[in-house]
Design a protein around this motif. Structure first.
Motif, PDB file in Angstrom:
ATOM      1  N   PHE A 195     -14.131 -13.982  -5.886  1.00 43.27           N
ATOM      2  CA  PHE A 195     -12.701 -14.108  -5.626  1.00 43.27           C
ATOM      3  C   PHE A 195     -12.246 -15.516  -5.984  1.00 43.27           C
ATOM      4  O   PHE A 195     -13.024 -16.478  -5.948  1.00 43.27           O
ATOM      5  CB  PHE A 195     -12.397 -13.892  -4.136  1.00 43.27           C
ATOM      6  CG  PHE A 195     -12.596 -12.486  -3.646  1.00 43.27           C
ATOM      7  CD1 PHE A 195     -13.838 -12.051  -3.245  1.00 43.27           C
ATOM      8  CD2 PHE A 195     -11.528 -11.605  -3.576  1.00 43.27           C
ATOM      9  CE1 PHE A 195     -14.025 -10.756  -2.770  1.00 43.27           C
ATOM     10  CE2 PHE A 195     -11.701 -10.310  -3.104  1.00 43.27           C
ATOM     11  CZ  PHE A 195     -12.945  -9.892  -2.699  1.00 43.27           C
ATOM     12  N   GLY A 241     -21.114   2.671   3.361  1.00 40.48           N
ATOM     13  CA  GLY A 241     -20.030   3.634   3.437  1.00 40.48           C
ATOM     14  C   GLY A 241     -18.775   3.066   4.048  1.00 40.48           C
ATOM     15  O   GLY A 241     -18.378   1.941   3.763  1.00 40.48           O
ATOM     16  N   GLY A 242     -18.153   3.830   4.939  1.00 38.06           N
ATOM     17  CA  GLY A 242     -16.883   3.418   5.514  1.00 38.06           C
ATOM     18  C   GLY A 242     -16.984   2.217   6.415  1.00 38.06           C
ATOM     19  O   GLY A 242     -15.981   1.567   6.696  1.00 38.06           O
ATOM     20  N   SER A 243     -18.169   1.919   6.922  1.00 39.62           N
ATOM     21  CA  SER A 243     -18.328   0.759   7.799  1.00 39.62           C
ATOM     22  C   SER A 243     -18.758  -0.491   7.054  1.00 39.62           C
ATOM     23  O   SER A 243     -19.065  -1.505   7.666  1.00 39.62           O
ATOM     24  CB  SER A 243     -19.362   1.073   8.891  1.00 39.62           C
ATOM     25  OG  SER A 243     -18.895   2.120   9.710  1.00 39.62           O
ATOM     26  N   ALA A 244     -18.813  -0.416   5.736  1.00 42.52           N
ATOM     27  CA  ALA A 244     -19.225  -1.578   4.968  1.00 42.52           C
ATOM     28  C   ALA A 244     -18.179  -2.679   5.073  1.00 42.52           C
ATOM     29  O   ALA A 244     -16.981  -2.418   5.189  1.00 42.52           O
ATOM     30  CB  ALA A 244     -19.425  -1.185   3.508  1.00 42.52           C
ATOM     31  N   LYS A 245     -18.627  -3.918   5.042  1.00 41.73           N
ATOM     32  CA  LYS A 245     -17.715  -5.047   5.096  1.00 41.73           C
ATOM     33  C   LYS A 245     -18.259  -6.156   4.223  1.00 41.73           C
ATOM     34  O   LYS A 245     -19.430  -6.172   3.868  1.00 41.73           O
ATOM     35  CB  LYS A 245     -17.545  -5.519   6.530  1.00 41.73           C
ATOM     36  CG  LYS A 245     -18.844  -5.862   7.221  1.00 41.73           C
ATOM     37  CD  LYS A 245     -18.636  -6.136   8.697  1.00 41.73           C
ATOM     38  CE  LYS A 245     -19.960  -6.482   9.357  1.00 41.73           C
ATOM     39  NZ  LYS A 245     -19.829  -6.714  10.814  1.00 41.73           N
ATOM     40  N   LEU A 246     -17.397  -7.078   3.872  1.00 42.85           N
ATOM     41  CA  LEU A 246     -17.779  -8.196   3.010  1.00 42.85           C
ATOM     42  C   LEU A 246     -18.120  -9.433   3.827  1.00 42.85           C
ATOM     43  O   LEU A 246     -17.430  -9.739   4.799  1.00 42.85           O
ATOM     44  CB  LEU A 246     -16.638  -8.544   2.049  1.00 42.85           C
ATOM     45  CG  LEU A 246     -16.352  -7.571   0.909  1.00 42.85           C
ATOM     46  CD1 LEU A 246     -15.142  -8.044   0.122  1.00 42.85           C
ATOM     47  CD2 LEU A 246     -17.556  -7.454  -0.004  1.00 42.85           C
ATOM     48  N   PHE A 248     -14.806 -17.953  -4.318  1.00 44.10           N
ATOM     49  CA  PHE A 248     -15.677 -17.402  -3.276  1.00 44.10           C
ATOM     50  C   PHE A 248     -16.497 -16.252  -3.834  1.00 44.10           C
ATOM     51  O   PHE A 248     -15.995 -15.445  -4.626  1.00 44.10           O
ATOM     52  CB  PHE A 248     -14.840 -16.849  -2.113  1.00 44.10           C
ATOM     53  CG  PHE A 248     -14.093 -17.894  -1.330  1.00 44.10           C
ATOM     54  CD1 PHE A 248     -12.754 -18.148  -1.595  1.00 44.10           C
ATOM     55  CD2 PHE A 248     -14.722 -18.605  -0.320  1.00 44.10           C
ATOM     56  CE1 PHE A 248     -12.054 -19.113  -0.871  1.00 44.10           C
ATOM     57  CE2 PHE A 248     -14.032 -19.571   0.408  1.00 44.10           C
ATOM     58  CZ  PHE A 248     -12.704 -19.823   0.128  1.00 44.10           C
ATOM     59  N   PHE A 289     -18.461 -13.458   3.278  1.00 36.21           N
ATOM     60  CA  PHE A 289     -18.046 -14.461   2.299  1.00 36.21           C
ATOM     61  C   PHE A 289     -18.883 -15.724   2.412  1.00 36.21           C
ATOM     62  O   PHE A 289     -19.313 -16.122   3.499  1.00 36.21           O
ATOM     63  CB  PHE A 289     -16.585 -14.846   2.536  1.00 36.21           C
ATOM     64  CG  PHE A 289     -15.595 -13.826   2.044  1.00 36.21           C
ATOM     65  CD1 PHE A 289     -15.341 -12.677   2.772  1.00 36.21           C
ATOM     66  CD2 PHE A 289     -14.934 -14.023   0.842  1.00 36.21           C
ATOM     67  CE1 PHE A 289     -14.430 -11.730   2.316  1.00 36.21           C
ATOM     68  CE2 PHE A 289     -14.020 -13.084   0.381  1.00 36.21           C
ATOM     69  CZ  PHE A 289     -13.775 -11.937   1.119  1.00 36.21           C
ATOM     70  N   GLY A 290     -19.092 -16.379   1.255  1.00 37.07           N
ATOM     71  CA  GLY A 290     -19.611 -17.734   1.255  1.00 37.07           C
ATOM     72  C   GLY A 290     -18.495 -18.712   1.566  1.00 37.07           C
ATOM     73  O   GLY A 290     -17.344 -18.314   1.747  1.00 37.07           O
ATOM     74  N   GLN A 316     -23.320  -4.680  -3.299  1.00 31.98           N
ATOM     75  CA  GLN A 316     -22.066  -5.020  -3.938  1.00 31.98           C
ATOM     76  C   GLN A 316     -21.856  -6.515  -3.842  1.00 31.98           C
ATOM     77  O   GLN A 316     -22.169  -7.137  -2.840  1.00 31.98           O
ATOM     78  CB  GLN A 316     -20.897  -4.278  -3.293  1.00 31.98           C
ATOM     79  CG  GLN A 316     -21.003  -2.780  -3.421  1.00 31.98           C
ATOM     80  CD  GLN A 316     -19.711  -2.074  -3.105  1.00 31.98           C
ATOM     81  OE1 GLN A 316     -18.658  -2.696  -3.078  1.00 31.98           O
ATOM     82  NE2 GLN A 316     -19.772  -0.788  -2.863  1.00 31.98           N
ATOM     83  N   GLN A 373     -18.868  -9.499  -5.063  1.00 30.98           N
ATOM     84  CA  GLN A 373     -17.585  -9.768  -5.692  1.00 30.98           C
ATOM     85  C   GLN A 373     -17.330 -11.260  -5.748  1.00 30.98           C
ATOM     86  O   GLN A 373     -17.754 -12.007  -4.862  1.00 30.98           O
ATOM     87  CB  GLN A 373     -16.451  -9.108  -4.891  1.00 30.98           C
ATOM     88  CG  GLN A 373     -16.429  -7.599  -4.953  1.00 30.98           C
ATOM     89  CD  GLN A 373     -15.189  -7.016  -4.312  1.00 30.98           C
ATOM     90  OE1 GLN A 373     -14.090  -7.549  -4.465  1.00 30.98           O
ATOM     91  NE2 GLN A 373     -15.356  -5.917  -3.600  1.00 30.98           N
ATOM     92  N   GLU A 404     -21.684  -7.322   0.228  1.00 27.96           N
ATOM     93  CA  GLU A 404     -21.469  -6.221   1.162  1.00 27.96           C
ATOM     94  C   GLU A 404     -22.524  -6.222   2.254  1.00 27.96           C
ATOM     95  O   GLU A 404     -23.687  -6.523   2.019  1.00 27.96           O
ATOM     96  CB  GLU A 404     -21.534  -4.893   0.423  1.00 27.96           C
ATOM     97  CG  GLU A 404     -21.400  -3.689   1.343  1.00 27.96           C
ATOM     98  CD  GLU A 404     -21.761  -2.412   0.629  1.00 27.96           C
ATOM     99  OE1 GLU A 404     -20.870  -1.833   0.010  1.00 27.96           O
ATOM    100  OE2 GLU A 404     -22.934  -1.997   0.697  1.00 27.96           O
TER     101      GLU A 404
END
Lengths: 112, 111
Positions: B35, B94-99, B86, B101-102, B31, B33, B90
């Protein structure tokens, strides 16, 4: 639509003091996050929570505690504030995993 | 080393010019994204683009997953586009996924 509220907007504390930041969301999102953003830098994850009473450490958890008291609220505690620690703390929420995250307006911290 | 690298660090444009922002990540991202953060403001999700090309308004994002890179193109930039952009990838599942960032690209558009 929903909203994320962070309180306080500005927080000034003394070195060594324990300081608590609060976050509320009415999206009914499962997952909530706390990030720290230093001036001119990206975001670093402190803690996140995938459901009520759950707590997961991020990369920057040392020196912080967090608490997910209920689904809509997630608080962050700076256990012993360090002098010249100036940063913005951003709270975010999402439905699950890393689906689009929605961010609050931030709490700006200054330690004297 | 840094897992998400953005370039350039800052970009200054005249109104009407196009902007091209780059993001490289250290592992295959499921994933990705983009921002936007206006000065002194909070973050707003612009595009969610794990692969391929996506458009919204004047924004186009192209992610080439196997090459671990993504770009954000802003056409005909406006003064109100000024702010920091930014990208985030990922980590985990699943539920423990986090982002992750640059450090952002600071865009300044002047008249």
């Amino acid at each position: 639509g929903g909203i994320i509220t962070q309180t306080p907007k500005f927080l000034i504390g003394q070195e060594g003091q324990k300081l608590t930041l609060k976050c509320q969301q009415n999206f009914n999102h499962d997952t909530m996050y706390w990030y720290r953003q230093d001036s001119g830098k990206g975001l670093r994850l402190i803690y996140y929570s995938i459901t009520e009473n759950d707590l997961q450490k991020g990369d920057l958890s040392e020196g912080y505690d967090a608490s997910r008291e209920k689904k809509s609220s997630f608080s962050l505690t700076v256990t012993s504030a360090q002098k010249n620690e100036m940063a913005v703390f951003l709270c975010a929420s999402s439905t699950t995993g890393v689906d689009t995250q929605y961010f609050g307006p931030g709490t700006r911290l200054l330690v004297l | 080393g840094q897992q998400v690298q953005q370039s350039p660090a800052s970009l200054v444009l005249q109104e009407g010019e196009n902007a091209e922002l780059q993001c490289n990540f250290s592992s295959t991202a499921t994933q990705l994204q983009w921002f936007y953060q206006r000065p002194g403001g909070s973050l707003v999700s612009l595009l969610y683009n794990p692969s391929g090309t996506k458009h919204t308004g004047r924004l186009t994002s192209t992610t080439v997953t196997k090459e671990r890179r993504s770009s954000l193109h802003i056409s005909s930039s406006q003064i109100t586009d000024s702010g920091t952009y930014f990208c985030a990838m990922e980590q985990g599942q699943g539920g423990s996924a986090k982002l992750i960032f640059g450090e952002g690209t600071k865009l300044t558009v002047s008249s």
